[in-house]
Design a protein around this motif. Structure first.
Motif, PDB file in Angstrom:
ATOM      1  N   LYS A  49     -81.467  92.797  51.770  1.00 38.57           N
ATOM      2  CA  LYS A  49     -81.974  91.495  51.296  1.00 38.57           C
ATOM      3  C   LYS A  49     -83.345  91.186  51.900  1.00 38.57           C
ATOM      4  CE  LYS A  49     -77.693  89.217  49.952  1.00 38.57           C
ATOM      5  NZ  LYS A  49     -76.607  88.299  50.321  1.00 38.57           N
ATOM      6  N   VAL A  79     -82.974  97.684  41.774  1.00 36.53           N
ATOM      7  CA  VAL A  79     -82.034  97.131  42.758  1.00 36.53           C
ATOM      8  C   VAL A  79     -80.630  97.007  42.173  1.00 36.53           C
ATOM      9  CG1 VAL A  79     -81.549  95.187  44.296  1.00 36.53           C
ATOM     10  CG2 VAL A  79     -83.910  95.730  43.709  1.00 36.53           C
ATOM     11  N   MET A  81     -77.321  95.184  43.656  1.00 40.16           N
ATOM     12  CA  MET A  81     -76.790  94.408  44.776  1.00 40.16           C
ATOM     13  C   MET A  81     -75.282  94.615  44.895  1.00 40.16           C
ATOM     14  SD  MET A  81     -79.503  92.851  45.868  1.00 40.16           S
ATOM     15  CE  MET A  81     -78.882  91.587  46.959  1.00 40.16           C
ATOM     16  N   ALA A  85     -76.454  91.275  40.469  1.00 44.79           N
ATOM     17  CA  ALA A  85     -77.370  90.138  40.281  1.00 44.79           C
ATOM     18  C   ALA A  85     -77.810  90.118  38.824  1.00 44.79           C
ATOM     19  CB  ALA A  85     -78.567  90.275  41.209  1.00 44.79           C
ATOM     20  N   LEU A  86     -77.136  89.303  38.039  1.00 42.71           N
ATOM     21  CA  LEU A  86     -77.393  89.271  36.592  1.00 42.71           C
ATOM     22  C   LEU A  86     -77.485  87.830  36.124  1.00 42.71           C
ATOM     23  CD1 LEU A  86     -74.562  91.831  35.769  1.00 42.71           C
ATOM     24  CD2 LEU A  86     -77.002  92.347  35.732  1.00 42.71           C
ATOM     25  N   LEU A  87     -78.024  87.644  34.945  1.00 43.50           N
ATOM     26  CA  LEU A  87     -78.016  86.314  34.333  1.00 43.50           C
ATOM     27  C   LEU A  87     -76.829  86.286  33.378  1.00 43.50           C
ATOM     28  CD1 LEU A  87     -81.839  85.992  33.659  1.00 43.50           C
ATOM     29  CD2 LEU A  87     -80.532  85.073  35.569  1.00 43.50           C
ATOM     30  N   GLU A  88     -75.752  85.681  33.802  1.00 42.13           N
ATOM     31  CA  GLU A  88     -74.489  85.874  33.103  1.00 42.13           C
ATOM     32  C   GLU A  88     -74.385  85.141  31.767  1.00 42.13           C
ATOM     33  OE1 GLU A  88     -71.002  85.779  35.472  1.00 42.13           O
ATOM     34  OE2 GLU A  88     -71.733  87.471  36.642  1.00 42.13           O
ATOM     35  N   PHE A  95     -80.333  90.749  28.461  1.00 35.05           N
ATOM     36  CA  PHE A  95     -80.764  90.931  29.851  1.00 35.05           C
ATOM     37  C   PHE A  95     -81.732  92.109  29.969  1.00 35.05           C
ATOM     38  CE2 PHE A  95     -80.193  92.384  34.280  1.00 35.05           C
ATOM     39  CZ  PHE A  95     -80.630  91.229  34.909  1.00 35.05           C
ATOM     40  N   ALA A  99     -85.497  91.881  31.274  1.00 33.89           N
ATOM     41  CA  ALA A  99     -85.997  92.707  32.381  1.00 33.89           C
ATOM     42  C   ALA A  99     -87.196  93.524  31.920  1.00 33.89           C
ATOM     43  CB  ALA A  99     -84.886  93.604  32.907  1.00 33.89           C
ATOM     44  N   ALA A 129     -71.033  87.241  31.396  1.00 38.64           N
ATOM     45  CA  ALA A 129     -69.975  86.497  32.092  1.00 38.64           C
ATOM     46  C   ALA A 129     -68.589  86.971  31.665  1.00 38.64           C
ATOM     47  CB  ALA A 129     -70.112  85.013  31.826  1.00 38.64           C
ATOM     48  N   LYS A 136     -70.002  94.822  34.579  1.00 36.77           N
ATOM     49  CA  LYS A 136     -71.142  94.069  35.133  1.00 36.77           C
ATOM     50  C   LYS A 136     -71.964  94.986  36.050  1.00 36.77           C
ATOM     51  CE  LYS A 136     -69.159  89.426  35.094  1.00 36.77           C
ATOM     52  NZ  LYS A 136     -68.570  88.354  35.874  1.00 36.77           N
ATOM     53  N   SER A 143     -80.053  98.243  34.478  1.00 39.01           N
ATOM     54  CA  SER A 143     -81.247  97.420  34.685  1.00 39.01           C
ATOM     55  C   SER A 143     -82.087  97.961  35.847  1.00 39.01           C
ATOM     56  CB  SER A 143     -80.837  95.974  34.974  1.00 39.01           C
ATOM     57  OG  SER A 143     -81.956  95.231  35.338  1.00 39.01           O
TER      58      SER A 143
END
Lengths: 247, 492
Positions: A49, A79, A81, A85-88, A95, A99, A129, A136, A143
């Motif tokens: 981080k 990256v 994580m 780390a996504l926009l759900e 997405f 990106a 989501a 996910k 990505s």
């Protein structure tokens, strides 16, 4: 001598009064897979981080010779994580479009190939989501790799992935370094680290306890395999013995 | 054997913490978890004390200045806000609360007790504000005697507040095969909040004598007439009882959902495969901002400025001569205030990003670039909302120069949006856990940022009786504010 992909010097991270990372230094060169190994709470995720500028830190970080973390540097990084780390609210397709758009580069053939490899095709138009944890994670992996970054930062990247996807991911990581890329890879699964890491840093209580190739680490600890070497390095082997005796 | 109340209390603490920090949504953990837990516990206490104090002060003032009926709406508005704001955080927590039910099952909690646990823990998010509002207004009503305007208004406000909070939970908790309809429903779900905001702006302008008596038969406004005779008191009581029943039904429905929610977004959308659509960086950000906000629970924020616009136009049509005789006052009290109200919009856009805050940070998106997207949306909505106001001014034959303040009036909104970006960065850095007092301070600073250029506009207009110079000064001050904010943001 290979180019430096990441230089971390005397990195310190504090959460309130707790020191999560304590004057940590290491470097990664192009063509290397650097495995950051440590028990839970050792400071692996905090280190990653910091490299991403997600937490306040003290010390020096130089990414790909471009200086400390910034939005400019992020274009050359991929990256994954620990928690994807996504926009759900978006679908995987949206997405990837997002990106690609903000990175200013989009290789449609590569994205389609990655989507096919990770069997994401049927989920492309469903909100992220609504996807399973494994899917996910696959979206996060695609990505991270779709823009052929120079440096991959992978925090427990195999979480929730199925066997086939893990194999594909390992192959992709290997291909990435064969093409001159670098990888910082955090895990607590010794078998994975043993197989794919070029160099290993064992971290405990925020400090590097041992560093080197697999062979060097085993020799330093006078152990026959990485798991034993790891436990000896963090002084947990004797503790485990006595704990088991008490049970 | 376990106690349902103790389990509910533990569940409440978890919901509160998750709602407060949004850490499960953002993926960021608070830099100081202990202080975040402490702050989340104190949140509703601080809210109850501060809002309860304001409620008491406003109600007492209404009685003292001889307008006891006003205290009914004061109590209604402030009780409503106390309850909704206190439980609003819960909507973040419940977005992924299914794990709590799974955990309770593994701990051998009887599934039959879940509804009681959920109901109790849901109520705990709003208990202090409810008690505070009831006690304060009961004391005031007893002290001043007569028809209990303050108390009745408070009970109605609490009931509508509970109903609204419940609707927020219900709306966001289920999937749908018709996602667009769902988004529209989310937008409409903010209607009660809008109605209350409208009421708050009309409180000081009305009295039962000056009001159409038809309003004595309508919900909420009927309380205004409660002291005018027995029949009015009975109408008020009937509405109050109806609100309580409505609140109870929605509350029970919502509490049944809060421990079973796994996803907030629509899940059954399927489309024929299409190609990828790559845009410019700002274009992509704009699209994501719009998509995220419309698909999230805060979609209702889009209705707020347009609701205000409709109310302002309706008010303007009811006293058209006012516009032509006092154009300046009209511009200051409606179109420019509308611009300030739009400050809520970028805040909501940022809020929708909390879910996935790290995703933004691991992509090459600088805070400034992210801000530009919000600025474009805010200014675009400003002009969409201001065009009818400009048409209205021309319709009532106001001078064409009176359009200048509206054309340049996006400045305060531009500046406060930049400040909102700083606030958001701070919120994310702290893992979504800012104390209530900190949030209140930020709210006040936002108002000051808006008020400085607007105040300059008013003062210079009074001195010069011109629209052009004050508008230019307002714009310049706003742009300077925005520039300072952007420099600060770029250094973070």
């Amino acid at each position: 001598m290979a180019d430096s992909a990441l230089e971390v010097t005397k990195l310190t991270v504090k959460y309130a009064e707790r020191v999560a990372v304590n004057e940590l230094s290491f470097s990664i060169k192009s063509g290397e897979i650097y495995g950051l190994l440590g028990p839970n709470g050792a400071g692996k995720s905090s280190t990653i981080k910091s490299v991403l500028g997600l937490v306040k830190y003290a010390g020096g970080i130089d990414i790909l010779g471009m200086g400390p973390p910034s939005s400019r540097v992020m274009n050359s990084i991929g990256v994954v994580m620990e928690t994807p780390a996504l926009l759900e609210a978006l679908t995987p397709r949206e997405f990837f479009e997002f990106a690609g758009s903000v990175r200013g580069s989009f290789d449609q053939k590569r994205v389609e190939a990655l989507v096919e490899a990770f069997e994401l095709g049927e989920y492309m138009d469903m909100p992220i989501a609504s996807l399973s944890a494994g899917n996910k994670q696959k979206v996060a992996v695609v990505s991270a790799m779709m823009h052929r970054p120079k440096l991959l930062l992978l925090d427990e990247p195999f979480n929730a992935l199925d066997v086939k996807s893990v194999r594909i991911m390992k192959g992709l990581i290997q291909k990435h370094v064969d093409d001159g890329g670098a990888v910082l890879f955090s895990t607590h699964i010794m078998e994975v680290a043993e197989k794919i890491c070029t160099r290993i840093g064992i971290i405990n209580a925020g400090k590097i306890m041992a560093e080197g190739t697999l062979q060097e680490i085993e020799e330093q600890a006078n152990a026959g395999n990485l798991e034993d070497a790891f436990l000896k390095t963090i002084h947990a082997d004797e503790q485990i013995k006595s704990l088991l005796e008490g049970l | 054997m376990y106690s349902v109340r103790k389990v509910a209390s533990t569940v409440y603490k978890e919901l509160l913490f998750q709602g407060y920090t949004a850490s499960r949504l953002s993926g960021m953990r608070p830099s100081n978890s202990r202080s975040a837990i402490r702050a989340s516990k104190w949140n509703k206490v601080i809210l109850s004390v501060t809002y309860g104090g304001i409620l008491a002060a406003m109600s007492v003032i209404s009685y003292i200045i001889g307008r006891p009926y006003s205290s009914s709406l004061e109590a209604f508005v402030w009780s409503f806000f106390m309850v909704t704001i206190s439980s609003l955080n819960l909507s973040f927590a419940t977005q992924q609360s299914g794990y709590i039910k799974d955990l309770l099952l593994t701990l051998s909690v009887n599934e039959g007790d879940f509804s009681r646990i959920a109901t109790l823990s849901f109520f705990m998010t709003m208990d202090f504000p409810v008690y505070s509002a009831i006690v304060v207004t009961a004391i005031i009503s007893l002290l001043f005697g007569g028809f209990p305007y303050s108390f009745m208004g408070s009970v109605q406000g609490i009931a509508i507040g509970i109903a609204t909070s419940s609707v927020f939970v219900i709306v966001g908790s289920k999937g749908s095969s018709r996602p667009r309809l769902r988004s529209i429903f989310r937008v409409v779900s903010i209607l009660p909040l809008m109605v209350v905001v409208m009421f708050s702006s009309f409180i000081m302008e009305i009295s039962p004598a000056g009001m159409n008596h038809a309003l004595s038969l309508l919900p909420v406004t009927s309380t205004f007439f409660g002291g005018e005779g027995m029949i009015y008191a009975i109408v008020t009581l009937i509405y109050t009882a109806a609100f309580i029943v409505l609140a109870l039904l929605l509350f029970l429905r919502a509490s049944g959902l809060i421990l079973s929610t796994q996803e907030i977004f629509v899940t059954l959308r399927r489309k024929a495969s299409r190609s990828f659509n790559i845009r410019g960086s700002i274009g992509a950000l704009l699209r994501v901002d719009m998509v995220q906000s419309f698909r999230s629970r805060i979609a209702g924020i889009w209705a707020l400025p347009f609701g205000y616009l409709i109310a302002a136009i309706a008010s303007a049509f009811s006293n058209g001569s006012y516009i032509s005789s006092n154009t300046f006052m009209f511009i200051v009290s409606y179109p420019l205030i509308l611009g300030i109200m739009l400050s809520f919009l970028p805040y909501a856009l940022y809020l929708s990003e909390i879910r996935g805050a790290i995703a933004f940070r691991i992509l090459p998106i600088s805070p400034i670039r992210n801000l530009l997207s919000k600025e474009v949306i805010a200014v675009a909505v400003y002009y969409v909302a201001e065009v009818p106001m400009m048409a209205l001014l021309l319709f009532y034959r106001a001078s064409a120069l009176s359009l200048v303040p509206l054309l340049l009036g996006f400045g305060p909104l531009f500046a406060s949006t930049a400040f909102m970006a700083i606030f958001f960065e701070k919120t994310v850095k702290e893992g979504g856990a800012l104390s209530t007092l900190y949030t209140i301070v930020y709210g006040i600073v936002t108002l000051i940022i808006d008020a400085i250029p607007l105040g300059a506009f008013i003062i210079i207009y009074i001195l010069m009786h011109s629209y052009i110079y004050p508008s230019l000064v307002m714009l310049v001050i706003s742009l300077v504010e925005a520039a300072v904010m952007m420099i600060s943001l770029s250094k973070k």
